[in-house]
Scaffold this motif. Structure first.
Motif, PDB file in Angstrom:
ATOM      1  N   ALA A 141       9.910   5.179 -66.859  1.00  0.00           N
ATOM      2  CA  ALA A 141       9.757   5.219 -65.407  1.00  0.00           C
ATOM      3  C   ALA A 141       8.757   6.284 -64.987  1.00  0.00           C
ATOM      4  O   ALA A 141       8.671   7.347 -65.584  1.00  0.00           O
ATOM      5  N   LYS A 142       8.026   5.954 -63.930  1.00  0.00           N
ATOM      6  CA  LYS A 142       7.124   6.922 -63.332  1.00  0.00           C
ATOM      7  C   LYS A 142       7.849   7.644 -62.208  1.00  0.00           C
ATOM      8  O   LYS A 142       8.845   7.161 -61.685  1.00  0.00           O
ATOM      9  N   PRO A 143       7.373   8.834 -61.814  1.00  0.00           N
ATOM     10  CA  PRO A 143       8.023   9.561 -60.737  1.00  0.00           C
ATOM     11  C   PRO A 143       8.057   8.744 -59.444  1.00  0.00           C
ATOM     12  O   PRO A 143       7.162   7.957 -59.169  1.00  0.00           O
ATOM     13  N   ALA A 144       9.092   8.921 -58.652  1.00  0.00           N
ATOM     14  CA  ALA A 144       9.219   8.201 -57.392  1.00  0.00           C
ATOM     15  C   ALA A 144       8.202   8.709 -56.380  1.00  0.00           C
ATOM     16  O   ALA A 144       7.850   9.890 -56.355  1.00  0.00           O
ATOM     17  N   LEU A 145       7.711   7.791 -55.541  1.00  0.00           N
ATOM     18  CA  LEU A 145       6.888   8.185 -54.417  1.00  0.00           C
ATOM     19  C   LEU A 145       7.808   8.521 -53.257  1.00  0.00           C
ATOM     20  O   LEU A 145       8.754   7.790 -52.960  1.00  0.00           O
ATOM     21  N   ASP A 146       7.555   9.638 -52.579  1.00  0.00           N
ATOM     22  CA  ASP A 146       8.453  10.092 -51.519  1.00  0.00           C
ATOM     23  C   ASP A 146       8.643   9.051 -50.431  1.00  0.00           C
ATOM     24  O   ASP A 146       9.701   8.967 -49.810  1.00  0.00           O
ATOM     25  N   SER A 147       7.609   8.232 -50.197  1.00  0.00           N
ATOM     26  CA  SER A 147       7.686   7.259 -49.110  1.00  0.00           C
ATOM     27  C   SER A 147       8.538   6.060 -49.462  1.00  0.00           C
ATOM     28  O   SER A 147       8.953   5.307 -48.582  1.00  0.00           O
ATOM     29  N   LEU A 148       8.830   5.852 -50.747  1.00  0.00           N
ATOM     30  CA  LEU A 148       9.583   4.679 -51.173  1.00  0.00           C
ATOM     31  C   LEU A 148      11.071   5.002 -51.231  1.00  0.00           C
ATOM     32  O   LEU A 148      11.672   5.137 -52.284  1.00  0.00           O
ATOM     33  N   THR A 149      11.669   5.154 -50.072  1.00  0.00           N
ATOM     34  CA  THR A 149      13.091   5.464 -49.969  1.00  0.00           C
ATOM     35  C   THR A 149      13.756   4.468 -49.029  1.00  0.00           C
ATOM     36  O   THR A 149      13.148   4.012 -48.059  1.00  0.00           O
ATOM     37  N   GLY A 150      15.003   4.137 -49.327  1.00  0.00           N
ATOM     38  CA  GLY A 150      15.740   3.234 -48.474  1.00  0.00           C
ATOM     39  C   GLY A 150      15.571   1.783 -48.873  1.00  0.00           C
ATOM     40  O   GLY A 150      14.894   1.458 -49.847  1.00  0.00           O
ATOM     41  N   PRO A 151      16.203   0.866 -48.131  1.00  0.00           N
ATOM     42  CA  PRO A 151      16.140  -0.564 -48.461  1.00  0.00           C
ATOM     43  C   PRO A 151      14.710  -1.099 -48.451  1.00  0.00           C
ATOM     44  O   PRO A 151      13.834  -0.584 -47.738  1.00  0.00           O
ATOM     45  N   TYR A 152      14.446  -2.121 -49.245  1.00  0.00           N
ATOM     46  CA  TYR A 152      13.147  -2.797 -49.305  1.00  0.00           C
ATOM     47  C   TYR A 152      12.004  -1.818 -49.578  1.00  0.00           C
ATOM     48  O   TYR A 152      10.923  -1.920 -49.023  1.00  0.00           O
ATOM     49  N   LEU A 153      12.257  -0.869 -50.467  1.00  0.00           N
ATOM     50  CA  LEU A 153      11.270   0.143 -50.843  1.00  0.00           C
ATOM     51  C   LEU A 153      10.793   0.961 -49.640  1.00  0.00           C
ATOM     52  O   LEU A 153       9.677   1.473 -49.603  1.00  0.00           O
ATOM     53  N   GLY A 154      11.640   1.078 -48.626  1.00  0.00           N
ATOM     54  CA  GLY A 154      11.322   1.889 -47.462  1.00  0.00           C
ATOM     55  C   GLY A 154      10.284   1.293 -46.541  1.00  0.00           C
ATOM     56  O   GLY A 154       9.737   2.015 -45.686  1.00  0.00           O
ATOM     57  N   GLN A 155      10.038  -0.007 -46.645  1.00  0.00           N
ATOM     58  CA  GLN A 155       8.991  -0.624 -45.844  1.00  0.00           C
ATOM     59  C   GLN A 155       9.487  -1.037 -44.459  1.00  0.00           C
ATOM     60  O   GLN A 155      10.660  -1.413 -44.291  1.00  0.00           O
ATOM     61  N   LYS A 156       8.603  -0.968 -43.490  1.00  0.00           N
ATOM     62  CA  LYS A 156       8.921  -1.432 -42.143  1.00  0.00           C
ATOM     63  C   LYS A 156       9.094  -2.940 -42.187  1.00  0.00           C
ATOM     64  O   LYS A 156       8.233  -3.665 -42.677  1.00  0.00           O
ATOM     65  N   LYS A 157      10.198  -3.418 -41.680  1.00  0.00           N
ATOM     66  CA  LYS A 157      10.536  -4.834 -41.793  1.00  0.00           C
ATOM     67  C   LYS A 157       9.617  -5.680 -40.920  1.00  0.00           C
ATOM     68  O   LYS A 157       9.342  -5.338 -39.771  1.00  0.00           O
ATOM     69  N   PRO A 158       9.156  -6.809 -41.449  1.00  0.00           N
ATOM     70  CA  PRO A 158       8.243  -7.666 -40.689  1.00  0.00           C
ATOM     71  C   PRO A 158       9.011  -8.576 -39.734  1.00  0.00           C
ATOM     72  O   PRO A 158      10.226  -8.774 -39.871  1.00  0.00           O
TER      73      PRO A 158
END
Length: 288
Positions: free
Chosen positions: A22-39
């Motif tokens: 595994a590579k280190p986590a990106l801080d922005s990828l947190t929460g459901p759906y990899l932290g993305q704003k839902k479309p």
């Protein structure tokens, strides 16, 4: 079960040995759906810069518990295809290289079986097990299976590029796996049909194909299952989803909320998009 070649063994070994790199986590990828704003109803690129990159990123799907996200990537420099994943740990998503791509991977609704065309792997305590062949009825030299997906009932939907680019179905009847048969003209019409996805409850299938009435290179189509078990006429998913480019390899998130698919237009190598699954429900026929 047929013996598998040395190449398959090596691929299996690579899959097991690389899954935990595994590579280190990106801080922005947190929460459901990899932290993305839902479309909403307009498709958006999924996780730009992480999942959707400068490379060719395809074939996205979540695990049933929504803690693993898989996709395939073609490196623009080497031309090699890789099965990638993001795994959620302590609310953060970590990127992993699972191994070389085999077929068009897809995780069964039970979360324990990874389908890879005519092959499959089973989940073990240490990751994914060795590569195996589904069985003689799928391992035919005159068939070309790119993608096979399954429902909770065990129904398989698969494509076949060696037999005129058609889609086949294999159901389980009285506990017995039935040989795959070609679907009817409701599905197998046009220049080609490929990369099918079947809903977990068997209620619809989505696939990509080329037809004269389409919007572009290839479009996404859906067919809903009727009460009598037959399949309804193919419905184009419409101009919100389909463009003059190439749309392909659709899947719906296990929670039923979002449709994921690939879009390839002249300016990109190919990105993963997602859109509210209401685009499906708006097309569902009233069968009351």
């Amino acid at each position: 079960m047929k013996p598998i070649t040395l190449l398959m063994v090596l691929m299996s070994a690579s899959l097991m040995s690389t899954e935990n790199q595994a590579k280190p986590a990106l801080d922005s990828l947190t929460g459901p759906y990899l932290g993305q704003k839902k479309p909403g109803g307009v498709p958006q690129i999924f996780a730009p810069g992480a999942v959707s990159s400068k490379h060719r990123d395809y074939n996205a799907f979540f695990s049933p518990d929504m803690t693993e996200f898989y996709f395939t990537r073609r490196d623009n420099d080497t031309g090699n295809w890789t099965l990638m994943s993001y795994v959620q740990q302590n609310n953060q998503w970590h990127e992993q290289v699972v191994g070389p791509r085999v077929g068009r991977p897809f995780l069964a609704p039970d979360g324990k079986t990874m389908h890879l065309g005519k092959y499959y792997m089973e989940r073990t305590a240490c990751g994914w097990g060795s590569l195996q062949v589904l069985g003689s009825m799928f391992d035919r030299n005159d068939w070309g299976i790119m993608r096979l997906t399954s429902s909770s009932k065990g129904t398989y939907i698969l494509d076949d590029y060696k037999s005129g680019d058609i889609i086949r179905i294999s159901e389980v009847v009285n506990g017995q796996r039935q040989p795959p048969v070609a679907l009817g003209p409701e599905i197998n019409t046009g220049k080609y049909n490929a990369h099918p996805f079947i809903a977990p409850d068997d209620s619809y299938i989505i696939w990509d194909g080329q037809r004269e009435e389409g919007y572009g290179d290839s479009d996404l189509y859906i067919s809903f299952r009727k009460k009598d078990g037959s399949w309804g006429k193919a419905i184009n998913l419409g101009p919100q989803v389909n463009t003059s480019g190439r749309e392909a390899s659709a899947s719906v998130s296990p929670d039923g909320k979002y449709l994921f698919f690939n879009r390839n237009v002249a300016s990109t190598e190919g990105d993963i998009y997602w859109v509210d699954a209401q685009v499906i429900e708006q097309l569902r026929p009233d069968q009351k």
